[in-house]
Design a protein around this motif. Structure first.
Motif, PDB file in Angstrom:
ATOM      1  N   ILE A  88       3.815   1.566  -1.491  1.00  0.00           N
ATOM      2  CA  ILE A  88       4.292   1.719  -2.866  1.00  0.00           C
ATOM      3  C   ILE A  88       3.175   2.260  -3.754  1.00  0.00           C
ATOM      4  O   ILE A  88       3.390   3.143  -4.586  1.00  0.00           O
ATOM      5  N   LYS A  89       1.955   1.745  -3.556  1.00  0.00           N
ATOM      6  CA  LYS A  89       0.804   2.194  -4.343  1.00  0.00           C
ATOM      7  C   LYS A  89       0.544   3.685  -4.109  1.00  0.00           C
ATOM      8  O   LYS A  89       0.326   4.442  -5.056  1.00  0.00           O
ATOM      9  N   ASN A  90       0.578   4.118  -2.861  1.00  0.00           N
ATOM     10  CA  ASN A  90       0.361   5.531  -2.538  1.00  0.00           C
ATOM     11  C   ASN A  90       1.466   6.408  -3.109  1.00  0.00           C
ATOM     12  O   ASN A  90       1.205   7.520  -3.572  1.00  0.00           O
ATOM     13  N   PHE A  91       2.693   5.921  -3.088  1.00  0.00           N
ATOM     14  CA  PHE A  91       3.807   6.683  -3.642  1.00  0.00           C
ATOM     15  C   PHE A  91       3.627   6.877  -5.141  1.00  0.00           C
ATOM     16  O   PHE A  91       3.801   7.989  -5.659  1.00  0.00           O
ATOM     17  N   LYS A  92       3.280   5.807  -5.853  1.00  0.00           N
ATOM     18  CA  LYS A  92       3.068   5.911  -7.301  1.00  0.00           C
ATOM     19  C   LYS A  92       1.926   6.871  -7.614  1.00  0.00           C
ATOM     20  O   LYS A  92       2.000   7.651  -8.561  1.00  0.00           O
ATOM     21  N   LYS A  93       0.860   6.819  -6.816  1.00  0.00           N
ATOM     22  CA  LYS A  93      -0.282   7.709  -7.017  1.00  0.00           C
ATOM     23  C   LYS A  93       0.136   9.170  -6.820  1.00  0.00           C
ATOM     24  O   LYS A  93      -0.234  10.042  -7.608  1.00  0.00           O
ATOM     25  N   SER A 148       0.833  -1.210   0.000  1.00  0.00           N
ATOM     26  CA  SER A 148       0.000   0.000   0.000  1.00  0.00           C
ATOM     27  C   SER A 148       0.865   1.257   0.000  1.00  0.00           C
ATOM     28  O   SER A 148       0.500   2.263  -0.605  1.00  0.00           O
ATOM     29  N   VAL A 175       3.152  10.454  -7.144  1.00  0.00           N
ATOM     30  CA  VAL A 175       4.045  10.855  -8.236  1.00  0.00           C
ATOM     31  C   VAL A 175       3.226  11.178  -9.481  1.00  0.00           C
ATOM     32  O   VAL A 175       3.485  12.168 -10.161  1.00  0.00           O
ATOM     33  N   LYS A 176       2.219  10.350  -9.772  1.00  0.00           N
ATOM     34  CA  LYS A 176       1.380  10.582 -10.949  1.00  0.00           C
ATOM     35  C   LYS A 176       0.614  11.893 -10.810  1.00  0.00           C
ATOM     36  O   LYS A 176       0.518  12.668 -11.759  1.00  0.00           O
ATOM     37  N   GLU A 177       0.065  12.158  -9.636  1.00  0.00           N
ATOM     38  CA  GLU A 177      -0.667  13.403  -9.406  1.00  0.00           C
ATOM     39  C   GLU A 177       0.252  14.603  -9.556  1.00  0.00           C
ATOM     40  O   GLU A 177      -0.133  15.621 -10.127  1.00  0.00           O
ATOM     41  N   ASP A 178       1.482  14.491  -9.080  1.00  0.00           N
ATOM     42  CA  ASP A 178       2.447  15.579  -9.199  1.00  0.00           C
ATOM     43  C   ASP A 178       2.780  15.828 -10.658  1.00  0.00           C
ATOM     44  O   ASP A 178       2.858  16.980 -11.097  1.00  0.00           O
ATOM     45  N   ASP A 179       2.956  14.770 -11.438  1.00  0.00           N
ATOM     46  CA  ASP A 179       3.240  14.921 -12.866  1.00  0.00           C
ATOM     47  C   ASP A 179       2.072  15.587 -13.575  1.00  0.00           C
ATOM     48  O   ASP A 179       2.268  16.426 -14.461  1.00  0.00           O
TER      49      ASP A 179
END
Length: 77
Positions: A36-41, A34, A43-47
């Motif tokens: 890792i999932k939150n981190f990827k989310k 969870s 990063v995507k929102e920041d991009d």
């Protein structure tokens, strides 16, 4: 120093099993997943935010260029 071999991985797994016990390992894996999932989310929102800001700047520059061109055309006429 390279990657651990087969026996090293077995030893690492046994140490983890002894430290945390059989019941805690699935909980730790779930928490790690969870995280890792939150981190990827995030990063995507920041991009997405950066892309939106870049688009806004591009639109503003085009608007300024268009305004400047219209002023120059009206001066020449």
């Amino acid at each position: 120093m390279g990657m651990p071999g087969g026996m090293e991985w077995v030893l690492i797994a046994l140490v983890i099993l002894l430290l945390f016990g059989g019941k805690k390992i699935p909980e730790l894996a779930k928490g790690l997943g969870s995280g890792i999932k939150n981190f990827k989310k995030a990063v995507k929102e920041d991009d997405d935010e950066v892309a939106t800001a870049d688009k806004k700047e591009e639109i503003e520059k085009k608007a300024e260029t268009t305004t400047t061109e219209k002023k120059e055309e009206s001066k020449t006429v």
